[in-house]
Design an enzyme around this catalytic site. Structure first.
Site, PDB file in Angstrom:
ATOM      1  N   SER A 158      -2.048   1.434  -4.185  1.00  0.00           N
ATOM      2  CA  SER A 158      -2.337   0.917  -3.331  1.00  0.00           C
ATOM      3  C   SER A 158      -2.455  -0.801  -3.719  1.00  0.00           C
ATOM      4  O   SER A 158      -3.091  -1.125  -4.915  1.00  0.00           O
ATOM      5  CB  SER A 158      -4.031   1.213  -3.437  1.00  0.00           C
ATOM      6  OG  SER A 158      -4.833   0.381  -2.528  1.00  0.00           O
ATOM      7  N   SER A 207      -5.092  -2.363  -2.531  1.00  0.00           N
ATOM      8  CA  SER A 207      -6.312  -2.764  -2.679  1.00  0.00           C
ATOM      9  C   SER A 207      -6.854  -3.669  -3.355  1.00  0.00           C
ATOM     10  O   SER A 207      -7.498  -4.710  -3.099  1.00  0.00           O
ATOM     11  CB  SER A 207      -7.023  -2.455  -1.482  1.00  0.00           C
ATOM     12  OG  SER A 207      -7.100  -1.288  -0.003  1.00  0.00           O
ATOM     13  N   THR A 225      -9.550   6.225   1.322  1.00  0.00           N
ATOM     14  CA  THR A 225      -7.954   6.559   1.971  1.00  0.00           C
ATOM     15  C   THR A 225      -7.512   7.598   1.671  1.00  0.00           C
ATOM     16  O   THR A 225      -9.032   8.618   1.283  1.00  0.00           O
ATOM     17  CB  THR A 225      -7.071   5.251   1.325  1.00  0.00           C
ATOM     18  OG1 THR A 225      -5.606   5.484   2.494  1.00  0.00           O
ATOM     19  CG2 THR A 225      -6.948   5.382   0.112  1.00  0.00           C
ATOM     20  N   LYS A 249     -10.945  10.120   4.159  1.00  0.00           N
ATOM     21  CA  LYS A 249     -11.512   9.331   5.517  1.00  0.00           C
ATOM     22  C   LYS A 249     -12.021  10.157   6.184  1.00  0.00           C
ATOM     23  O   LYS A 249     -13.458   9.775   6.881  1.00  0.00           O
ATOM     24  CB  LYS A 249     -10.665   8.105   5.903  1.00  0.00           C
ATOM     25  CG  LYS A 249      -9.728   6.980   5.547  1.00  0.00           C
ATOM     26  CD  LYS A 249      -8.700   6.772   6.608  1.00  0.00           C
ATOM     27  CE  LYS A 249      -8.141   5.576   5.661  1.00  0.00           C
ATOM     28  NZ  LYS A 249      -6.945   5.153   6.679  1.00  0.00           N
ATOM     29  N   ASN A 272     -13.789   3.961   6.089  1.00  0.00           N
ATOM     30  CA  ASN A 272     -12.703   4.119   5.629  1.00  0.00           C
ATOM     31  C   ASN A 272     -13.194   2.563   3.880  1.00  0.00           C
ATOM     32  O   ASN A 272     -12.621   2.052   3.217  1.00  0.00           O
ATOM     33  CB  ASN A 272     -11.380   2.871   6.295  1.00  0.00           C
ATOM     34  CG  ASN A 272     -10.972   1.442   6.751  1.00  0.00           C
ATOM     35  OD1 ASN A 272     -13.255   1.167   6.960  1.00  0.00           O
ATOM     36  ND2 ASN A 272     -10.594   0.950   6.573  1.00  0.00           N
ATOM     37  N   ASP A 303     -11.010  -0.190   9.767  1.00  0.00           N
ATOM     38  CA  ASP A 303      -9.196   0.131  10.197  1.00  0.00           C
ATOM     39  C   ASP A 303      -9.430  -0.836  12.208  1.00  0.00           C
ATOM     40  O   ASP A 303      -7.902  -1.307  12.959  1.00  0.00           O
ATOM     41  CB  ASP A 303      -8.541   1.422  10.801  1.00  0.00           C
ATOM     42  CG  ASP A 303      -8.179   1.781   9.613  1.00  0.00           C
ATOM     43  OD1 ASP A 303      -7.948   0.930   8.154  1.00  0.00           O
ATOM     44  OD2 ASP A 303      -8.589   2.621   8.752  1.00  0.00           O
ATOM     45  N   GLY A 305       2.925  -4.635   9.508  1.00  0.00           N
ATOM     46  CA  GLY A 305       1.568  -3.607   9.102  1.00  0.00           C
ATOM     47  C   GLY A 305       0.534  -4.620   8.228  1.00  0.00           C
ATOM     48  O   GLY A 305      -0.557  -4.260   7.611  1.00  0.00           O
TER      49      GLY A 305
HETATM   50  P1  NAP Z   1      -2.124  11.058   8.843  1.00  0.00           P
HETATM   51  O1  NAP Z   1      -3.240  10.890   8.762  1.00  0.00           O
HETATM   52  O2  NAP Z   1      -1.459  11.686   7.289  1.00  0.00           O
HETATM   53  O3  NAP Z   1      -0.800  11.462   9.831  1.00  0.00           O
HETATM   54  C1  NAP Z   1       0.760  10.592   9.758  1.00  0.00           C
HETATM   55  C2  NAP Z   1       1.220  10.068  10.402  1.00  0.00           C
HETATM   56  O4  NAP Z   1       2.703  10.412  10.249  1.00  0.00           O
HETATM   57  C3  NAP Z   1       1.109  12.217  11.476  1.00  0.00           C
HETATM   58  O5  NAP Z   1       1.183  11.850  12.756  1.00  0.00           O
HETATM   59  C4  NAP Z   1       2.867  12.101  11.314  1.00  0.00           C
HETATM   60  O6  NAP Z   1       3.020  13.267  12.254  1.00  0.00           O
HETATM   61  C5  NAP Z   1       3.310  11.043  11.035  1.00  0.00           C
HETATM   62  N1  NAP Z   1       4.434  11.239  10.599  1.00  0.00           N
HETATM   63  C6  NAP Z   1       4.563  11.971   8.996  1.00  0.00           C
HETATM   64  N2  NAP Z   1       5.409  11.726   8.858  1.00  0.00           N
HETATM   65  C7  NAP Z   1       6.564  11.665   9.922  1.00  0.00           C
HETATM   66  C8  NAP Z   1       7.706  11.361   9.948  1.00  0.00           C
HETATM   67  N3  NAP Z   1       8.440  12.427   8.509  1.00  0.00           N
HETATM   68  N4  NAP Z   1       8.226  12.110  11.383  1.00  0.00           N
HETATM   69  C9  NAP Z   1       7.551  11.536  11.963  1.00  0.00           C
HETATM   70  N5  NAP Z   1       6.173  11.508  11.715  1.00  0.00           N
HETATM   71  C10 NAP Z   1       5.702  11.530  11.080  1.00  0.00           C
HETATM   72  O7  NAP Z   1      -1.556   9.241   7.959  1.00  0.00           O
HETATM   73  P2  NAP Z   1      -3.084   7.787   8.322  1.00  0.00           P
HETATM   74  O8  NAP Z   1      -3.256   7.550   7.883  1.00  0.00           O
HETATM   75  O9  NAP Z   1      -2.676   7.919  10.010  1.00  0.00           O
HETATM   76  O10 NAP Z   1      -1.451   6.803   8.312  1.00  0.00           O
HETATM   77  C11 NAP Z   1      -0.413   6.806   9.081  1.00  0.00           C
HETATM   78  C12 NAP Z   1       0.274   5.559   8.413  1.00  0.00           C
HETATM   79  O11 NAP Z   1       0.333   4.106   8.905  1.00  0.00           O
HETATM   80  C13 NAP Z   1       0.517   5.519   6.816  1.00  0.00           C
HETATM   81  O12 NAP Z   1       1.895   4.747   6.698  1.00  0.00           O
HETATM   82  C14 NAP Z   1      -0.064   4.375   6.201  1.00  0.00           C
HETATM   83  O13 NAP Z   1       0.218   3.573   4.764  1.00  0.00           O
HETATM   84  C15 NAP Z   1       0.155   3.194   7.552  1.00  0.00           C
HETATM   85  N6  NAP Z   1      -1.721   2.819   7.340  1.00  0.00           N
HETATM   86  C16 NAP Z   1      -1.857   1.407   7.326  1.00  0.00           C
HETATM   87  C17 NAP Z   1      -2.537   0.467   7.429  1.00  0.00           C
HETATM   88  C18 NAP Z   1      -2.652  -1.324   7.294  1.00  0.00           C
HETATM   89  O14 NAP Z   1      -3.947  -1.854   7.099  1.00  0.00           O
HETATM   90  N7  NAP Z   1      -1.575  -1.659   7.381  1.00  0.00           N
HETATM   91  C19 NAP Z   1      -4.018   1.158   8.021  1.00  0.00           C
HETATM   92  C20 NAP Z   1      -4.120   2.753   7.377  1.00  0.00           C
HETATM   93  C21 NAP Z   1      -2.347   3.323   7.722  1.00  0.00           C
HETATM   94  P3  NAP Z   1       2.483  14.869  12.110  1.00  0.00           P
HETATM   95  O15 NAP Z   1       0.847  14.834  12.842  1.00  0.00           O
HETATM   96  O16 NAP Z   1       3.855  15.512  12.798  1.00  0.00           O
HETATM   97  O17 NAP Z   1       2.408  15.345  10.871  1.00  0.00           O
END
Ligand code: NAP
Length: 307
Positions: free
Chosen positions: A30, A32, A77, A81, A102, A117, A259
């Protein structure tokens, strides 16, 4: 070695020092702590921010620990969450709609939950709000972050959202959520041809999956030939700074948002909730870029956004 000693002295941790933290599982990577400790120093606040790896089955115990120890605020995180909502004393309306928190503030023993977020996602889009009002979006992913993004898109006045997701159940749930907010939403599966076809016509493409992230690999299957040069391409993956999708978007001449912007702005609002101070984005962005450079995750030709 000498440098390490100097920074420990500079921290000046006393009995009065406030403690803030992040909980997640895993948590070692992280950024953060880098952001918030920098902000505490910049604004002269006597506080430290640490990371705790909390296993899912230990979440309730950890929340009780936060109350017992008087930890002043926390970032939450993956994977906590959604589940943490049940252990808090108050949830604001945004977090309630999304079903995920968050950011938590400890106000005299009452734990108050927020979701920063949404604002974090929206702030970098501020220059483009008129372009997006009434527009259409291709959202890739249907996890926790995507849910906050759907809420944000509604508040932007977007009309149509196409949701691409690998797993149909989650994609359809997201479609249902978006429809419940009044968006014209459609789940489209995860078909490369369809996604590329849609990319030609939408105003905004958002990656909310970990595809392209350091350590995860893969890439969002959208090529530069299919990206409209007037479109905005927003990848919420921040490590590396410039993801494969953003490189394709740049090649197409589209507007790109990395991001790191969402990361910095969600942290800014969390910091404001805890301290009443809204930090400037530039020093926080700079400290994240420095940390990413240290990890070799900044492309040589990356051009920093001006504030
Ligand atoms: P999450 O709840 O675990 O959801 C993950 C999503 O990604 C789901 O839709 C999942 O699809 C999909 N996915 C995972 N692996 C995949 C793959 N190999 N191929 C295709 N789809 C895939 O995670 P989240 O909290 O939404 O976070 C998602 C991403 O956003 C992470 O990388 C996180 O680090 C980033 N993020 C960034 C910020 C920022 O501030 N920039 C904030 C929050 C999150 P399925 O439903 O099919 O499993």
């Amino acid at each position: 070695m000498i440098l390490q000693r100097v920074s420990i002295v500079e921290l000046r941790i006393r009995a009065s020092t406030g403690v803030y933290c992040i909980i997640g599982y895993p948590i070692a990577h992280s950024l953060s702590p880098v952001i918030h400790n920098h902000a505490f120093r910049l604004y002269g606040i006597d506080a430290v921010y640490v990371a705790f790896e909390v296993r899912p089955e230990m979440l309730e115990v950890a929340v009780n620990g936060i109350r017992a120890l008087g930890i002043k605020g926390l970032t939450v995180t993956i994977p906590h969450k959604e589940r943490i909502v049940a252990y808090l004393d108050y949830i604001d309306d945004v977090a309630k709609s999304i079903g995920a928190v968050n950011t938590v503030k400890n106000e005299d023993g009452r734990l108050l939950g927020y979701n920063t977020d949404v604002w974090g996602f929206l702030e970098p889009l501020k220059p483009y709000t008129s372009k997006l009002k009434g527009g259409s979006v291709l959202l890739i992913g249907a996890g926790g972050a995507a849910r906050a993004i759907v809420y944000a898109l509604k508040s932007l006045g977007v009309t149509r959202v196409y949701i691409a997701n690998r797993t149909a159940d989650r994609g359809l749930l997201m479609e249902k959520y978006a429809l419940s907010l009044g968006l014209d939403a459609k789940y489209i599966g995860f078909d490369e041809i369809y996604m590329n076809e849609l990319s030609r016509s939408v105003d905004l493409i958002v990656n909310a999956t970990p595809l392209g992230m350091h350590g995860v690999g893969g890439r969002v299957p959208i090529g530069s030939d299919y990206i409209n040069k007037d479109a905005i391409v927003y990848d919420i993956v921040y490590n590396p700074l410039e993801t494969p999708l953003l490189m394709e978007a740049k090649k197409a001449g589209a507007i790109t948002i990395p991001g790191i912007e969402m990361l910095v702005f969600q942290a800014i609002l969390a910091f404001e909730i805890w301290t009443g101070i809204r930090p400037e984005p530039k020093p926080l962005r700079d400290v994240v870029i420095k940390a990413l450079k240290h990890q070799g995750q900044v492309n040589e030709n990356y051009i920093r956004k001006k504030d």
